[in-house]
Design a protein around this motif. Structure first.
Motif, short mmCIF file in Angstrom:
data_model
loop_
_atom_site.label_atom_id
_atom_site.label_comp_id
_atom_site.label_asym_id
_atom_site.label_seq_id
_atom_site.Cartn_x
_atom_site.Cartn_y
_atom_site.Cartn_z
N TYR A 210 48.58 48.57 35.91
CA TYR A 210 47.05 48.69 36.24
C TYR A 210 46.57 47.60 36.92
N LEU A 211 46.94 46.50 36.55
CA LEU A 211 46.39 45.14 37.26
C LEU A 211 46.72 45.22 38.72
N GLU A 212 48.01 45.65 39.08
CA GLU A 212 48.19 45.81 40.35
C GLU A 212 47.50 46.90 41.05
N ILE A 213 47.05 47.67 40.62
CA ILE A 213 46.16 48.82 41.02
C ILE A 213 44.77 48.22 41.37
N HIS A 214 44.29 47.75 40.27
CA HIS A 214 42.99 46.98 40.46
C HIS A 214 43.02 45.88 41.55
N GLU A 215 43.94 45.28 41.86
CA GLU A 215 43.92 44.34 42.83
C GLU A 215 44.19 44.80 44.28
#
Length: 296
Positions: free
Chosen positions: A141-146
């Motif tokens: 989820y953090l990677e997708i947000h970035e």
């Protein structure tokens, strides 16, 4: 005359044994009911007791009893958590059941090689522990947000996506066994009357499989309503997305008083709609599960 005279004591003994057996069954049933229902009784009575007495005195009949615990729960935003739980569970069910129905129909009807192996592998997925998903999904989820700017943390989608994945295997298994129990001659008759394959599926097969669809939908809805680990990991504090299990699990202590009364009040409030829902739909649950188990 002698035979009839001898038969009377035998008949009386059978009646006594039958009566004793019925009494034993009733006593056993009563014990099971008490064993199953006592936690709910304790929960309801504790929700009406105030302060530390709920923990220090195990006698649930000792008061004082009051409704302030319910007022406190509503005052802290319980209705928002209930709304969020219903949205997450409802969307999970609406997405998961159609996908499971199509997959189950495919496994039940199409001549696929190794479909029983595929169905067994689907069941194995249900054994996958959700705790193993927390860290990888959080990082994803953090990677997708970035990368694309979509924030799945503190959002409904962040919970719905894993819920659909975790409930699909059991739903597929239930619906596969149910579709397999429907005679193919019914579909062939519909196609002979001019129905397309989709019409035969949607207007003939799905209505006949309604108990199985209902059972899968109920199990999916209840799972998504009660799930705590993923909801706590991905939406722990925001009341706009926080679900009921997380709301109850993060209930804040007021002063030095343990909030056991408020926790039980919230548990009662969330249990009432689920109990009513399951009681109304229990015929579908029993019919769906037993049909899938016996005819599959």
């Amino acid at each position: 005359m002698t035979a009839a005279h001898d038969a009377q004591p035998t008949l009386a003994r059978r009646r006594r044994r039958s009566a004793v057996g019925n009494i034993a069954k009733l006593v056993g049933l009563a014990l099971v009911l008490v064993w199953c229902l006592f936690p709910f009784l304790w929960m309801a009575m504790t929700s009406l007791r105030g302060g530390a007495i709920a923990l220090t005195d195990p006698n649930i009949l000792v008061g004082p009893f009051r409704m302030t615990n319910y007022q406190d729960v509503v005052g802290q935003g319980f209705h928002f958590a209930l709304r969020n739980s219903l949205i997450v569970a409802g969307v999970t069910t609406l997405i998961g059941i159609p996908v499971a129905a199509l997959a189950g129909y495919t496994l039940a009807r199409l001549p696929l090689r190794g479909r029983y192996l595929l169905l067994a592998a689907t069941l194995v997925v249900t054994l996958f522990p959700p705790v193993a998903l927390v860290n990888p999904l959080y990082r994803l989820y953090l990677e997708i947000h970035e990368l694309v700017g979509i924030n799945l943390l503190n959002s409904y989608a962040g919970m719905i996506i894993p819920y659909v994945a975790l409930t699909l295997p059991l739903s597929i298994f239930i619906l596969t066994t149910f579709f397999a129990s429907i005679p193919t001659e019914i579909e062939e008759a519909a196609k002979a009357d001019g129905a397309t394959p989709w019409q035969a599926f949607s207007k003939i097969v799905v209505p006949l499989a309604a108990p199985g669809v209902g059972a899968a939908a109920i199990l999916t809805f209840v799972y998504a309503t009660n799930e705590f680990l993923l909801a706590y990991s991905f939406a722990p504090r925001d009341l706009n997305v926080q679900t009921v299990p997380v709301f109850i699990g993060t209930f804040e202590r007021v002063g030095y008083e343990n909030p056991i009364g408020q926790v039980m009040a919230a548990s009662v409030l969330v249990s009432i709609p689920l109990v009513i829902f399951v009681l109304i739909m229990q015929r579908w649950i029993v019919s769906g599960l037993t049909s899938g188990a016996v005819k599959g």
